[in-house]
Design an enzyme around this catalytic site. Structure first.
Site, PDB file in Angstrom:
ATOM      1  N   ASP A 123       1.633 -18.705  -9.586  1.00 21.14           N
ATOM      2  CA  ASP A 123       1.304 -19.388 -10.848  1.00 21.14           C
ATOM      3  C   ASP A 123       0.525 -18.420 -11.747  1.00 21.14           C
ATOM      4  O   ASP A 123       0.246 -17.288 -11.352  1.00 21.14           O
ATOM      5  CB  ASP A 123       0.495 -20.677 -10.562  1.00 21.14           C
ATOM      6  CG  ASP A 123      -0.848 -20.394  -9.865  1.00 21.14           C
ATOM      7  OD1 ASP A 123      -1.120 -21.013  -8.808  1.00 21.14           O
ATOM      8  OD2 ASP A 123      -1.606 -19.535 -10.363  1.00 21.14           O
ATOM      9  N   HIS A 160       3.156 -11.701  -4.680  1.00 23.70           N
ATOM     10  CA  HIS A 160       4.412 -12.439  -4.409  1.00 23.70           C
ATOM     11  C   HIS A 160       5.157 -12.798  -5.682  1.00 23.70           C
ATOM     12  O   HIS A 160       6.006 -13.693  -5.665  1.00 23.70           O
ATOM     13  CB  HIS A 160       4.104 -13.708  -3.582  1.00 23.70           C
ATOM     14  CG  HIS A 160       3.600 -13.388  -2.208  1.00 23.70           C
ATOM     15  ND1 HIS A 160       2.979 -14.308  -1.402  1.00 23.70           N
ATOM     16  CD2 HIS A 160       3.602 -12.235  -1.498  1.00 23.70           C
ATOM     17  CE1 HIS A 160       2.641 -13.745  -0.249  1.00 23.70           C
ATOM     18  NE2 HIS A 160       2.990 -12.479  -0.286  1.00 23.70           N
ATOM     19  N   SER A 166      -3.950 -19.440   4.372  1.00 18.94           N
ATOM     20  CA  SER A 166      -3.873 -19.710   5.819  1.00 18.94           C
ATOM     21  C   SER A 166      -3.824 -18.409   6.608  1.00 18.94           C
ATOM     22  O   SER A 166      -3.996 -18.404   7.825  1.00 18.94           O
ATOM     23  CB  SER A 166      -2.606 -20.531   6.114  1.00 18.94           C
ATOM     24  OG  SER A 166      -1.453 -19.795   5.692  1.00 18.94           O
TER      25      SER A 166
HETATM   26  N1  APR Z   1      -9.785 -24.676  -1.644  1.00 14.09           N
HETATM   27  C1  APR Z   1      -9.649 -23.629  -0.773  1.00 14.09           C
HETATM   28  N2  APR Z   1      -8.717 -23.597   0.211  1.00 14.09           N
HETATM   29  C2  APR Z   1      -7.902 -24.667   0.314  1.00 14.09           C
HETATM   30  C3  APR Z   1      -7.972 -25.794  -0.543  1.00 14.09           C
HETATM   31  C4  APR Z   1      -8.968 -25.762  -1.543  1.00 14.09           C
HETATM   32  N3  APR Z   1      -9.127 -26.789  -2.394  1.00 14.09           N
HETATM   33  N4  APR Z   1      -7.015 -26.684  -0.158  1.00 14.09           N
HETATM   34  C5  APR Z   1      -6.359 -26.127   0.877  1.00 14.09           C
HETATM   35  N5  APR Z   1      -6.888 -24.926   1.165  1.00 14.09           N
HETATM   36  C6  APR Z   1      -6.470 -23.960   2.187  1.00 14.09           C
HETATM   37  C7  APR Z   1      -5.781 -24.548   3.376  1.00 14.09           C
HETATM   38  O1  APR Z   1      -6.738 -24.901   4.372  1.00 14.09           O
HETATM   39  C8  APR Z   1      -4.919 -23.374   3.844  1.00 14.09           C
HETATM   40  O2  APR Z   1      -5.637 -22.558   4.736  1.00 14.09           O
HETATM   41  O3  APR Z   1      -5.514 -23.116   1.569  1.00 14.09           O
HETATM   42  C9  APR Z   1      -4.661 -22.588   2.566  1.00 14.09           C
HETATM   43  C10 APR Z   1      -3.234 -22.684   2.066  1.00 14.09           C
HETATM   44  O4  APR Z   1      -2.424 -22.061   3.016  1.00 14.09           O
HETATM   45  P1  APR Z   1      -0.847 -21.941   2.727  1.00 14.09           P
HETATM   46  O5  APR Z   1      -0.334 -23.246   2.258  1.00 14.09           O
HETATM   47  O6  APR Z   1      -0.237 -21.300   3.944  1.00 14.09           O
HETATM   48  O7  APR Z   1      -0.756 -20.950   1.491  1.00 14.09           O
HETATM   49  P2  APR Z   1      -0.868 -19.367   1.506  1.00 14.09           P
HETATM   50  O8  APR Z   1      -1.793 -18.906   2.561  1.00 14.09           O
HETATM   51  O9  APR Z   1      -1.129 -18.946   0.119  1.00 14.09           O
HETATM   52  O10 APR Z   1       0.637 -18.943   1.888  1.00 14.09           O
HETATM   53  C11 APR Z   1       0.953 -17.582   1.817  1.00 14.09           C
HETATM   54  O11 APR Z   1       3.265 -18.138   2.195  1.00 14.09           O
HETATM   55  O12 APR Z   1       5.120 -19.447   1.815  1.00 14.09           O
HETATM   56  C12 APR Z   1       4.492 -18.261   1.472  1.00 14.09           C
HETATM   57  O13 APR Z   1       4.817 -17.126  -0.530  1.00 14.09           O
HETATM   58  C13 APR Z   1       4.161 -18.212   0.012  1.00 14.09           C
HETATM   59  O14 APR Z   1       2.312 -17.052  -1.034  1.00 14.09           O
HETATM   60  C14 APR Z   1       2.653 -17.981  -0.023  1.00 14.09           C
HETATM   61  C15 APR Z   1       2.369 -17.433   1.363  1.00 14.09           C
END
Ligand code: APR
Length: 230
Positions: free
Chosen positions: A86, A101, A177
């Site tokens: 975004d 990404h 994550s």
């Molecule tokens: N503030 C901080 N962290 C948060 C919040 C919040 N309000 N809400 C959720 N989280 C945390 C969750 O606990 C989780 O650990 O954000 C994390 C999101 O993890 P993912 O959904 O796996 O996203 P991300 O780590 O960015 O994924 C990495 O995976 O699918 C691919 O390209 C995609 O860039 C993405 C990559």
């Protein structure tokens, strides 16, 4: 270094949250891979169009704004590395955020145009409703400008992120994550280069052991407090 959790409080779903994450509802290989796009270009295009709508309607949250304000107060002292596609960091003031990404609001051509030699770029000709635009001459399709599973990260972005990890004094890892590499390796890289590493996440992540400090909080809740007064 931020992940999808950074934008969660702006109303943009994360990927792996058990209930609300994209991958809890959709198959990533169908929607976020080249073979998925080639198998169903219209279906993938429509999913990204829906996500783009959500991004355009979203606003930077207090976490984005805290990072943007710090960068304005202390030019050159903060490098944002993001896995997010975004534009909320950029709209909050971190216009030079390193996009590992890609950019969901950008279109790219799926293939090299066979007419490239003649120097004329593809033209976006007719696109059926809900279908990706197609070049009227060579049939090339537009695709979202994001990195799909199985694709390499943009080399310039990855190199810049690794350099930032090697040179920083402090690395904050916010809202990821730690499931996807090479982004997930940046915290350990920074720590190995002597940085102090903190992870801001309401839940445990796969890279918690790379941190000196875990901040069990959200981006919009913890970041304004962490940056208050700096
Ligand atoms: N503030 C901080 N962290 C948060 C919040 C919040 N309000 N809400 C959720 N989280 C945390 C969750 O606990 C989780 O650990 O954000 C994390 C999101 O993890 P993912 O959904 O796996 O996203 P991300 O780590 O960015 O994924 C990495 O995976 O699918 C691919 O390209 C995609 O860039 C993405 C990559």
């Amino acid at each position: 270094m931020t992940g999808a959790g950074m934008s969660a409080e702006s109303g943009i779903p994360t990927f792996r949250d058990a209930r609300t994450g994209y991958w809890a509802r959709f198959d990533p290989m169908q929607l976020a891979s080249e073979q998925g796009f080639r198998a169903d270009p219209g279906g993938v295009w429509r999913w990204y169009a829906e996500r783009r709508q959500g991004v355009r309607a979203a606003q930077p949250n207090a976490g984005h704004l805290a990072l943007g304000a710090f960068a304005q107060r202390h030019p050159g002292r903060l490098t944002v590395i993001t896995q997010n596609v975004d534009d909320l960091h950029q709209r909050a003031g971190n216009s030079d955020a390193i996009r590992l990404h890609g950019d969901i609001l950008l279109d790219l051509w799926l293939d090299e145009c066979p007419r490239r030699g003649v120097g004329r770029p593809c033209d976006t000709a007719w696109a059926g409703a809900g279908e990706p635009p197609v070049c009227g001459e060579c049939g090339n399709r537009l695709r979202p400008g994001v990195v799909w599973f199985g694709e390499n990260l943009p080399l310039a972005a990855l190199t810049a992120a690794e350099q930032a990890a090697d040179q920083c004094e402090v690395m904050l890892v916010v809202g990821t994550s730690g499931a996807v590499w090479p982004a997930a390796g940046l915290a350990a890289r920074a720590r190995g280069a002597g940085a102090w590493v903190a992870i801001v996440n309401p839940d445990a992540s796969e890279i918690d052991s790379d941190a000196h400090q875990l901040v069990r909080g959200t981006a919009a809740g913890a970041l304004p407090a962490l940056f208050d007064g700096w």
